[in-house]
Write an enzyme that holds these catalytic residues in place. Sequence first.
Site, PDB file in Angstrom:
ATOM      1  CD  GLU A  20      -0.085   9.463   6.155  1.00 50.39           C
ATOM      2  OE1 GLU A  20       1.009  10.165   6.548  1.00 50.39           O
ATOM      3  OE2 GLU A  20      -0.556   8.678   4.723  1.00 50.39           O
ATOM      4  CD  GLU A  31       2.187  11.725   2.648  1.00 47.09           C
ATOM      5  OE1 GLU A  31       3.338  11.558   2.235  1.00 47.09           O
ATOM      6  OE2 GLU A  31       1.896  11.743   4.011  1.00 47.09           O
TER       7      GLU A  31
END
Length: 325
Positions: free
Chosen positions: A263, A155
């Site tokens: 995710e 991320e």
Amino acid sequence: MSFMRNLTLTILLLMSLTEAFAACPPRMRGINLVPLPSGWYNGAVEMQFPTATQIAYYKSVGMNSIRLPIHWEDLQPILGNDLDARFIGHTVDFLDQAHAQGMKVLIDLHNYARYRNQLVGSPAVPASAFRDVWKRLAAALVNHPAVFAYGLMNEPHHTGGLWHTVAQSGVDGIREIDAVRPIYVDGDGWSNSQNWPKENPLPFVNDPSKKIVYEAHIYFDDDFSGRYKTPLGDADVAARATQRLQPFLSWLTTHGQRGAIGETGVPQDDPRWLAALTKFLDMTDAACVDWFMWAGGGWRESYELSLEPINGKDRPQIKLLRSRL
């Protein structure tokens, strides 16, 4: 004549199946198993890696792989220096347990494009440091049979365009050591699947081994965060799943890239969230996209996205996954 026609049809069918298999390799269906407590390792607190029992549980669900999030600071306490031998030892012990149970592991550097809060690609953490840590980590794990891929960086966000430049350094560091395993590459903008084309207009790394998998993340709550703080209300979460996932899938098709969802997850407090997860599973199956659920490991029982069983019983999300795997 009929025999020859049937033989021809059979051959064409087999060719079609072969092409389909080649286009859609065996997919990874996995779990994020998180070493806890999270945070920087300072020698005073031993991180608890997931156990063999937890690995066995997710294998029983039907999963075939694990995404293992680790922190750069734990791995390499001093930038540019040797990797922490104790931390590598714990990592290898975990990999041994996964291999014993036939589970493959994606090693994920879980740092948001930062090292001790300094942006990767800045003077404090130059691209050469990113290349260095990945070269060292690949060298430490290249011979372990449980490792199936490397996750370049979890991320990245607010990098001012640096991530699209510095990511190549990590790829280069890995490829100095390992030319075989895939490299999963998160996008800028928190790897948000809906915003992916805006944040990452074009593919941004080159791999001589041609084994790049671009990795997006997707959650279904109001603010995309995965915290699920706002009650669901009357939202159509299946439609929301489509809205959020399709931009990434379309980007993959447009640019001829392989993709994964590193995710995703929904809470168990409202069964209507399962409609989003069902739509997600339908779409990723159709698109040949890997996925890894968030999350397993030693979370508190009340953590909204924990998939750990409670008193030996599956959570509702796991019941759905068992029916699909």
